[in-house]
Motif scaffolding. Structure first.
Motif, mmCIF file in Angstrom:
data_model
loop_
_atom_site.group_PDB
_atom_site.id
_atom_site.type_symbol
_atom_site.label_atom_id
_atom_site.label_comp_id
_atom_site.label_asym_id
_atom_site.label_seq_id
_atom_site.Cartn_x
_atom_site.Cartn_y
_atom_site.Cartn_z
ATOM 1 N N ARG A 186 0.844 -1.193 0.000
ATOM 2 C CA ARG A 186 0.000 0.000 0.000
ATOM 3 C C ARG A 186 0.885 1.252 0.000
ATOM 4 N NH1 ARG A 186 -4.005 1.354 4.988
ATOM 5 N NH2 ARG A 186 -2.017 1.750 6.011
ATOM 6 N N PHE A 187 0.578 2.202 -0.877
ATOM 7 C CA PHE A 187 1.352 3.441 -0.896
ATOM 8 C C PHE A 187 0.571 4.535 -1.598
ATOM 9 C CE2 PHE A 187 2.480 1.199 -4.777
ATOM 10 C CZ PHE A 187 2.533 2.192 -5.756
ATOM 11 N N LYS A 188 1.007 5.783 -1.374
ATOM 12 C CA LYS A 188 0.418 6.944 -2.028
ATOM 13 C C LYS A 188 1.283 7.342 -3.218
ATOM 14 C CE LYS A 188 -2.104 8.981 1.842
ATOM 15 N NZ LYS A 188 -2.345 10.202 2.646
ATOM 16 N N PRO A 189 0.704 7.480 -4.403
ATOM 17 C CA PRO A 189 1.511 7.791 -5.591
ATOM 18 C C PRO A 189 2.074 9.206 -5.579
ATOM 19 C CG PRO A 189 -0.819 7.845 -6.126
ATOM 20 C CD PRO A 189 -0.731 7.324 -4.723
ATOM 21 N N SER A 190 1.531 10.075 -4.746
ATOM 22 C CA SER A 190 1.986 11.461 -4.731
ATOM 23 C C SER A 190 3.094 11.720 -3.717
ATOM 24 C CB SER A 190 0.797 12.385 -4.422
ATOM 25 O OG SER A 190 0.176 12.002 -3.193
ATOM 26 N N SER A 191 3.681 10.660 -3.148
ATOM 27 C CA SER A 191 4.779 10.833 -2.203
ATOM 28 C C SER A 191 5.980 11.442 -2.901
ATOM 29 C CB SER A 191 5.161 9.485 -1.585
ATOM 30 O OG SER A 191 4.072 8.905 -0.901
ATOM 31 N N THR A 192 6.878 12.017 -2.096
ATOM 32 C CA THR A 192 8.066 12.654 -2.674
ATOM 33 C C THR A 192 9.078 11.640 -3.163
ATOM 34 O OG1 THR A 192 9.033 12.807 -0.463
ATOM 35 C CG2 THR A 192 7.773 14.715 -1.262
ATOM 36 N N ARG A 193 8.970 10.371 -2.705
ATOM 37 C CA ARG A 193 9.892 9.329 -3.143
ATOM 38 C C ARG A 193 9.091 8.136 -3.652
ATOM 39 N NH1 ARG A 193 14.450 6.713 0.778
ATOM 40 N NH2 ARG A 193 12.614 5.732 1.724
ATOM 41 N N ALA A 194 9.507 7.597 -4.785
ATOM 42 C CA ALA A 194 8.808 6.439 -5.336
ATOM 43 C C ALA A 194 8.869 5.273 -4.359
ATOM 44 C CB ALA A 194 9.420 6.040 -6.684
ATOM 45 N N PHE A 195 7.772 4.543 -4.250
ATOM 46 C CA PHE A 195 7.677 3.391 -3.354
ATOM 47 C C PHE A 195 8.559 2.257 -3.868
ATOM 48 C CE2 PHE A 195 5.762 -0.695 -2.260
ATOM 49 C CZ PHE A 195 5.545 -0.571 -0.894
ATOM 50 N N ASN A 196 9.250 1.551 -2.965
ATOM 51 C CA ASN A 196 10.084 0.401 -3.327
ATOM 52 C C ASN A 196 9.678 -0.778 -2.468
ATOM 53 O OD1 ASN A 196 12.015 -1.436 -4.073
ATOM 54 N ND2 ASN A 196 13.785 -0.210 -3.456
ATOM 55 N N SER A 197 9.120 -1.835 -3.112
ATOM 56 C CA SER A 197 8.702 -3.044 -2.398
ATOM 57 C C SER A 197 9.872 -3.957 -2.048
ATOM 58 C CB SER A 197 7.674 -3.814 -3.233
ATOM 59 O OG SER A 197 7.227 -4.966 -2.565
ATOM 60 N N GLY A 198 11.021 -3.800 -2.738
ATOM 61 C CA GLY A 198 12.227 -4.522 -2.333
ATOM 62 C C GLY A 198 12.617 -5.735 -3.137
ATOM 63 N N TRP A 199 11.724 -6.257 -3.987
ATOM 64 C CA TRP A 199 12.060 -7.459 -4.769
ATOM 65 C C TRP A 199 13.208 -7.155 -5.726
ATOM 66 C CZ3 TRP A 199 11.448 -12.536 -5.125
ATOM 67 C CH2 TRP A 199 11.728 -13.155 -6.337
ATOM 68 N N PRO A 200 14.143 -8.124 -5.964
ATOM 69 C CA PRO A 200 14.222 -9.481 -5.421
ATOM 70 C C PRO A 200 15.077 -9.580 -4.161
ATOM 71 C CG PRO A 200 15.850 -9.268 -7.131
ATOM 72 C CD PRO A 200 15.159 -7.913 -7.037
ATOM 73 N N CYS A 201 15.574 -8.437 -3.667
ATOM 74 C CA CYS A 201 16.411 -8.460 -2.467
ATOM 75 C C CYS A 201 15.592 -8.843 -1.240
ATOM 76 C CB CYS A 201 17.070 -7.103 -2.276
ATOM 77 S SG CYS A 201 17.890 -6.485 -3.773
ATOM 78 N N TYR A 202 14.302 -8.497 -1.284
ATOM 79 C CA TYR A 202 13.373 -8.868 -0.222
ATOM 80 C C TYR A 202 12.224 -9.664 -0.823
ATOM 81 C CZ TYR A 202 15.570 -5.310 2.790
ATOM 82 O OH TYR A 202 16.454 -4.575 3.544
ATOM 83 N N GLU A 203 11.662 -10.574 -0.028
ATOM 84 C CA GLU A 203 10.391 -11.217 -0.353
ATOM 85 C C GLU A 203 9.580 -11.284 0.926
ATOM 86 O OE1 GLU A 203 8.312 -15.244 -2.201
ATOM 87 O OE2 GLU A 203 10.330 -15.359 -1.401
ATOM 88 N N GLY A 204 8.383 -10.724 0.902
ATOM 89 C CA GLY A 204 7.589 -10.685 2.118
ATOM 90 C C GLY A 204 8.217 -9.766 3.149
ATOM 91 N N PRO A 205 8.270 -10.195 4.412
ATOM 92 C CA PRO A 205 8.705 -9.292 5.483
ATOM 93 C C PRO A 205 10.209 -9.162 5.658
ATOM 94 C CG PRO A 205 8.069 -11.398 6.416
ATOM 95 C CD PRO A 205 7.767 -11.486 4.935
#
Length: 897
Positions: A341-360
């Motif tokens: 979940r994220f807001k598209p108007s944030s000052t920094r683009a959202f990064n989910s982390g894949w493939p360095c992260y998966e899940g938590p």
């Protein structure tokens, strides 16, 4: 968190589950008062549905067709557009995203997001690159067996079509007979069969959002080292197309999802930012980045489009019309499914982390590679955002989740409900599906109106095959979902797909109708039984019948009726209208085929005994006859489908991937893809007669296994092989000729000592790929605390491969049989074995003479100068009939021998 009163209301809604009938043959489970109704059926792998303000309903099919219905009651769609020439539809690819301009039809624009049958960067005219024009079932016959990629490389495309006002907006405007497509965005390079593109949605501000996957290998770690026709076909840094990629500097494969973290402040063409594994927000007229995006000041056009990245496969997402927040369903890899979940108007683009992260947390398979991109991400707390909600593949989505989980998981369609037609507890709720589990879940809103993960529970279960590949709120406030397949066709497990509507009516009755038979010779006598109909309030029911299929319920009576049909040339859809004491109604229907019987499909090839390896061309062939249609049916009445089953635990627990569809053909070829073992391919032949009555025949062929043993020196160190992380020694099973990536961490702790990687036994680099062949083993050598190990041995010479050049016919009358053969690489000697005789040295050409009638088997194997023998000799079978008395055929074959 919800208030106590609100939570009590939520629990009360979920206490009682009622069975809801979508048709006479299908049931799904929903909370009490909810109903599941099929509104559109007979669709070929539908992927998404969109509703226009003027009542038109658009449905996209995976093959590239866009259908339009004139309202929910329209039984027959109009073809709005045929994009099959441009769409590459094999496996998880195809036409997957669709959106309508919010001002439709005054703004008559329809947007389509599809896998583009085109190499990224190639000339525009090279379309289709792999498939055939105006057809579906795009194959990859050009890819050679043993290729390190499981599919032909393609790209993605976002286009705008214009609805023709003169055609009631039910047809796209065409130019020279083709749909006029305004191209807004091209990109999304995909080397492998999954995760190409995803969803399209309009936001409340009027911007158009699109998502796309990372386009990488789903079967192992992928940093760009492999590909076809070239290694690193997508041209990722630092090597470029055809270049060799190695950790720690590699930025290809799944790492494309982190492309926004490789600086490109000047918009340099040497390292442009890609949009794979990302969500973009654009101007729907120009395709340019939307003003207010986080990187709007960048000189790179794709960076200006980005609002979120670091996704593996953001296949479906929804936008809260109140807060503007995005809820992205990110399809997981080995362990987790997640919602971001994220807001598209944030000052920094959202990064989910894949493939360095998966899940938590960190993804150990990629962490072991020591990749610079990941190490930098780990070293910057907060650079990647943990998921809003996640669940493990081996666990339930909720504590009391009884949906099946042994088949795998894949989070998919989702929607935020603001419709006002459901009970108050559902207002602001977040619905999401896991089609592999066959369920849809609901996450209720808290007192602030935002979805609360702690309230998640099962909403729809036992919904068949792949329900919820798209979930949308309809214009009248009900919830709609798309099923990729259905189980409504007799004898066909994966029948035509459908669009369902879920509505709330706690007092309406349930109509159920069973028929003693649905086809047969005339007069066709059918017993109809609606006695299984019920009312939730226990009220008495009345029954009215439509027994002639004219749409009018002209016959009153009880819950059972008999009908006799004498017209043997027309189908009749009979129906029952059930009414309770509150005048609420429900209808159930059954189609009857008097004077007709199903066709008889026959599969001639392949053999059920066939076992396949990755890249193998599997030929299929079949036919069908029909008694009423005068015998053999033409090829246009035959329809083939291919499916890949992956069965991680047992043959009864499999999830399925669509491979290719082959309409209107008696034969064809499907190329076996790379996937985890154990897997099998199902080929299904459906025959349809002139009345629309169908019959289906299926055949399943198993993958050929290959064992790979992994060891470490010293033993007990952690090694990654494919998708498996284990402590060596261990053995994995793969599909023969499949690609397996081996990864040994740079340093490891064991017994209080630090060990450093030195070399692999096959001479490969610390992270490298191998092809699964006959039983093989690999050892990772590490330095010991007292010093490095001895120098690595010379890598063994590769086994020679035997190649058959010429052979006799499979059935012949000749007493002579001539063979020509060769080796790769050239220069090997050969050994031949005829029948039960031992292997003997032979050379090409080789002729056997004076053969008696009967079957023969010849094996030919190459042997190189070091004495290494081809472990997979060529095997030739043929049969000699009574010998040709003249000897002419034998002399003809023996010339030159």
């Amino acid at each position: 968190m919800p208030s106590r009163a609100r939570w009590a209301a939520i629990l009360a809604l979920a206490v009682v589950l009622a069975t809801s009938w979508a048709s006479a043959t299908r049931a799904a489970e929903l909370p009490s008062g909810f109903r599941d109704q099929i509104v559109f059926s007979g669709l070929e792998e539908p992927t998404t549905v969109r509703f226009a303000p003027n009542g038109l309903v658009f449905v996209a099919e995976k093959t590239g067709l866009i259908e339009v219905y004139n309202g929910l009651a329209d039984p027959m769609p109009t073809l709005f557009a045929d994009l099959r020439t441009e769409v590459y539809d094999t496996f998880d690819r195809g036409l997957l995203g669709l959106a309508l301009d919010p001002g439709f039809p005054a703004q008559p624009y329809v947007y389509a997001l599809y896998t583009y049958d085109h190499l990224l960067g190639a000339p525009a005219g090279e379309v289709p690159k792999w498939g055939k024009p105006d057809s579906s079932g795009d194959g990859c016959e050009a890819k050679p067996k043993g290729s390190p990629a499981d599919a032909c490389p393609v790209s993605g495309r976002l286009v705008r079509l214009t609805a023709d006002a003169g055609q009631g907006y039910e047809k796209a405007v065409t130019t020279s007979g083709q749909e006029a497509q305004q191209v807004l965005v091209e990109g999304w390079c995909a080397q492998f069969s999954s995760h190409s593109i995803g969803d399209l949605q309009f936001g409340p501000e009027g911007a158009l959002y699109a998502s796309g996957g990372d386009g990488s290998d789903a079967n192992g770690v992928d940093y760009g080292a492999i590909g076809w026709p070239e290694k690193n076909q997508c041209g990722d840094p630092p090597a470029g197309v055809g270049g060799t990629m190695e950790p720690p500097s590699a930025e290809g494969g799944a790492l494309r999802a982190q492309d926004a973290r490789t600086p490109n402040p000047l918009g340099l063409t040497a390292d442009p930012t890609g949009i794979s594994g990302a969500v973009i927000r654009i101007d729907p007229d120009s395709g340019e980045g939307w003003a207010g995006n986080p990187l709007e000041a960048s000189l790179d056009p794709n960076e200006r489009r980005l609002v979120g990245y670091g996704f593996r496969n953001p296949f479906r997402f929804s936008i809260d019309p109140v807060s503007g927040e995005l809820y992205v369903g990110n399809v997981g890899w080995n362990n987790y499914e997640e919602v971001d979940r994220f807001k598209p108007s944030s000052t920094r683009a959202f990064n989910s982390g894949w493939p360095c992260y998966e899940g938590p947390g960190p993804n150990q398979s990629y962490k072991n590679l020591g990749l610079t991109l990941c190490e930098n991400l780990y070293a910057e707390p907060g650079a990647a955002t943990p998921p809003f909600f996640y669940y493990h593949h081996s666990a339930g989505v909720t504590e009391n989740d009884d949906c099946p989980r042994g088949d795998g998981s894949a989070i998919s369609g989702n929607a935020l409900y603001r419709g006002g037609k459901f009970p108050a507890a559902y207002e602001g709720a977040f619905f999401f599906s896991d089609p592999v589990r066959g369920c849809i879940y609901v996450m209720f809103a808290d007192d602030d109106g935002a979805p609360d993960p702690t309230t998640t529970m099962t909403f729809l279960s036992q919904a068949g095959k792949y329900p919820g590949v798209d979930v949308e709120e309809g214009p009248e406030g009900n919830l709609f979902y798309v099923s990729l397949f259905s189980e409504d066709s007799p004898g066909e497990e994966f029948g035509p797909g459908a669009v369902h509507r879920i509505y709330y009516d706690p007092d309406a009755p349930f109509a159920r109708l069973a028929a003693s038979q649905v086809y047969g010779k005339t007069p066709l006598k059918v017993a109809l039984d609606a006695s299984a109909s019920s009312d939730p309030n226990g009220e008495a029911l009345s029954f009215e019948w439509d027994l002639d299929g004219n749409g009018s319920f002209e016959t009153s009576g009880g819950e059972k009726r008999e009908v006799e049909l004498n017209n043997g040339s027309e189908n009749v859809e009979v129906a029952v209208l059930v009414t309770d004491g509150m005048a609420k109604t429900d209808v159930a229907r059954v189609k009857l085929f008097p004077g007709d019987t199903p066709p008889l499909p026959i599969i001639k090839a392949p053999s059920a005994a066939l076992q396949w390896g990755v890249g193998q061309a599997i030929h299929f062939e079949g036919s069908a006859t029909d008694a009423e249609d005068g015998g053999a049916l033409p090829a246009v009445k035959l329809f083939w489908k291919s499916r890949l089953y992956h069965c991680p635990q047992s043959a009864a627990q499999c999830h399925v991937h669509p491979l290719q569809a082959f309409p209107s053909t008696a034969s064809g070829t499907v190329i076996a893809p790379d996937h985890d073992y154990p897997s099998r391919i199902e080929l299904t032949l459906t025959a349809v007669d002139s009345r629309g009555l169908t019959a289906t025949k299926s055949l399943q062929v198993l993958a050929r296994p290959a064992s790979i043993s992994i060891a470490s020196e010293p033993p007990g160190l952690g090694i990654t092989a494919g998708v498996f992380n284990g402590v060596a020694p261990f053995t994995i099973q793969a599909i023969e000729s499949g690609n397996v990536t081996l990864a040994a961490p740079l340093k490891q702790e064991l017994g209080g000592h630090t060990y450093s990687f030195e070399y692999w036994s096959d001479g490969g680099s610390r992270v490298h790929s191998v092809s699964a062949g006959a039983a093989s083993g690999y050892t990772a050598f590490y330095s010991t605390p007292s010093g490095p190990p001895p120098p690595p041995p010379e890598p063994p010479e590769p086994s020679p491969r035997t190649r058959l050049v010429k052979r006799p016919p499979k059935v012949t009358r000749s007493a002579a049989a001539r063979f020509e053969f060769a080796s790769d690489p050239a220069g090997a000697m050969f050994e031949c074995k005829l029948g039960a005789a031992p292997y003997k040295v032979c050379r090409s050409p080789r002729t056997y003479r004076k053969l008696q009638p009967g079957p023969y088997v010849l094996r030919i194997r190459a042997v190189n100068a070091e004495g290494t023998v081809d472990a997979t000799p060529v095997l030739v079978r043929w049969k000699v009939l009574e010998t040709d008395p003249s000897g002419a055929e034998g002399r003809k074959q023996a010339q030159g021998g």
